[in-house]
Design a protein around this motif. Structure first.
Motif, mmCIF file in Angstrom:
data_model
loop_
_atom_site.group_PDB
_atom_site.id
_atom_site.type_symbol
_atom_site.label_atom_id
_atom_site.label_comp_id
_atom_site.label_asym_id
_atom_site.label_seq_id
_atom_site.Cartn_x
_atom_site.Cartn_y
_atom_site.Cartn_z
ATOM 1 N N UNK A 1 -18.433 -18.943 12.536
ATOM 2 C CA UNK A 1 -17.687 -17.696 12.344
ATOM 3 C C UNK A 1 -18.052 -17.026 11.023
ATOM 4 N N UNK A 2 -18.231 -17.829 9.991
ATOM 5 C CA UNK A 2 -18.593 -17.277 8.683
ATOM 6 C C UNK A 2 -19.939 -16.570 8.744
ATOM 7 N N UNK A 3 -20.901 -17.184 9.424
ATOM 8 C CA UNK A 3 -22.226 -16.571 9.559
ATOM 9 C C UNK A 3 -22.143 -15.267 10.340
ATOM 10 N N UNK A 4 -21.354 -15.253 11.422
ATOM 11 C CA UNK A 4 -21.206 -14.040 12.224
ATOM 12 C C UNK A 4 -20.547 -12.927 11.410
ATOM 13 N N UNK B 1 -11.628 -11.690 3.779
ATOM 14 C CA UNK B 1 -12.491 -12.277 4.815
ATOM 15 C C UNK B 1 -13.916 -12.475 4.325
ATOM 16 N N UNK B 2 -14.482 -11.465 3.656
ATOM 17 C CA UNK B 2 -15.880 -11.581 3.232
ATOM 18 C C UNK B 2 -16.083 -12.642 2.152
ATOM 19 N N UNK C 1 -17.691 -20.263 2.542
ATOM 20 C CA UNK C 1 -17.954 -21.258 3.576
ATOM 21 C C UNK C 1 -19.456 -21.464 3.802
ATOM 22 N N UNK C 2 -20.212 -20.385 3.744
ATOM 23 C CA UNK C 2 -21.660 -20.510 3.908
ATOM 24 C C UNK C 2 -22.283 -21.259 2.734
ATOM 25 N N UNK C 3 -21.797 -21.006 1.537
ATOM 26 C CA UNK C 3 -22.294 -21.731 0.375
ATOM 27 C C UNK C 3 -21.865 -23.194 0.406
#
Length: 368
Positions: A223-226, A259-260, A266-268
């Motif tokens: 979800x984070x990537x999307x 959100x951003x 989360x991606x990091x």
């Protein structure tokens, strides 16, 4: 005693139940975070992207590391955090102030003139602190967030009500950024209204062990990537705008300001877990992560000093801002009183004990 130690290792366990590994990927994440902080101040044309997430990341990490100890009073927790955060804050504030006073005297100004010009900023801190002190707001804000969150956890046992308060703080922070833009609260305590939600989310993810469960972890990262890719598309086509400057209470757009940053954090986090398997890069980032507080305090002062002798490019800024504080960190942890004053850590050989553990040991019990 053995049983207590095993339980302690389980409580602070890693993504795959290894205390060492948990510390490593967290330090890697902090290393990535402090790199983004230093690069964000370089003046590079792409440096402002770092502001999208770097400060929320550190509040999130701090929340992830939070542990509620019911046997510990709120006052005890406050004292502990004061030693860990406020003692180094005052140490670096004093160190840099002494340096700036000496510079002013060298340039022909009096000590009285320096104090007259700067006493208010040095006393009240927060967004009044600029120049070599520009990052100091984070420490006092984090201290306030930690104390408030610990109080909420202790006093409000019903989680929905606690989260309602945290959400209310988030909306109040956004209201302030829109309707009370010229406000000033000492120590940037009001920024804690916004930071609190990232701290709480860090603790929630740790408490629910969401990063330890493959299904939840994959869902979160997917979800984070999307979200991130979707935002980049909208941002690049000028459909959606975004900005963030926590220090000056500029949270811009409701929704994206939560959100951003969370998606990027989360991606990091995922990247940190991947890097944890690459020994060379891993060791370098762990070193930066452990020294993150020192780098935060001293990178601007280091650049200020070196700039008196050579011109600064973004690359030079970054190199000086990392290497000089890293050297100071290595010295501080080896000299007497360096750890408690400069690092907020106990001296080597000192091992604080939990109150109930001491009592049970005295009675001959070894159970937790």
């Amino acid at each position: 005693m053995i049983q207590w130690e095993k339980e302690g290792a389980r409580i602070v366990g890693a993504v795959n139940d290894s205390n060492t590994e948990r510390i490593e990927w967290i330090d890697i994440l902090k290393g990535l975070g402090i790199i983004s902080v230093v690069w964000g101040h370089t003046g590079s044309k792409n440096a402002f992207y770092m502001f999208w997430f770097h400060m929320p990341l550190f509040f999130f990490v701090s929340g992830y590391l939070y542990q509620f100890r019911p046997q510990q009073t709120g006052v005890t927790y406050l004292k502990k955090k004061a030693k860990h955060l406020l003692v180094p804050y005052l140490f670096y504030l004093g160190l840099l102030t002494l340096s700036m006073i000496l510079k002013s005297v060298w340039q022909g100004q009096t000590i009285g003139f320096f104090i007259k010009e700067n006493w208010k900023a040095l006393l009240l801190g927060g967004s009044l602190l600029e120049g070599v002190y520009a990052t100091f707001w984070f420490t006092t804000c984090l201290f306030c967030v930690q104390i408030v969150y610990d109080y909420l956890v202790r006093r409000i046992t019903w989680a929905p009500f606690r989260w309602a308060i945290i959400a209310g703080c988030f909306f109040l922070a956004y209201w302030e950024s829109r309707h009370w833009m010229d406000s000033f609260i000492p120590w940037n305590m009001d920024v804690g209204l916004y930071a609190l939600i990232f701290y709480a989310l860090g603790h929630l993810i740790k408490k629910r062990q969401l990063l330890k469960k493959p299904n939840y972890r994959n869902l979160i990262f997917g979800l984070s990537a999307m979200i991130f890719l979707g935002f980049i598309y909208l941002y690049s086509h000028q459909i959606l705008d975004y900005g963030l400057d926590m220090k000056h209470r500029q949270y811009y757009y409701l929704g994206t300001n939560l959100i951003l940053p969370l998606a990027l954090i989360m991606l990091l986090t995922q990247l940190s877990m991947i890097i944890n398997k690459w020994s060379l890069i891993k060791r370098s980032l762990i070193s930066l992560g452990k020294a993150a507080m020192v780098i935060m305090y001293l990178h601007l002062a280091s650049v200020y000093l070196v700039r008196q002798f050579i011109a600064m490019t973004p690359a030079r800024f970054f190199g000086v801002g990392i290497l000089f504080p890293l050297l100071f960190y290595e010295i501080a942890k080896r000299i007497p009183y360096g750890k408690p004053l400069a690092l907020g850590e106990a001296e080597a050989g000192f091992r604080p004990e939990l109150p109930e553990f001491s009592a049970k040991r005295a009675s001959g019990s070894t159970s937790p």
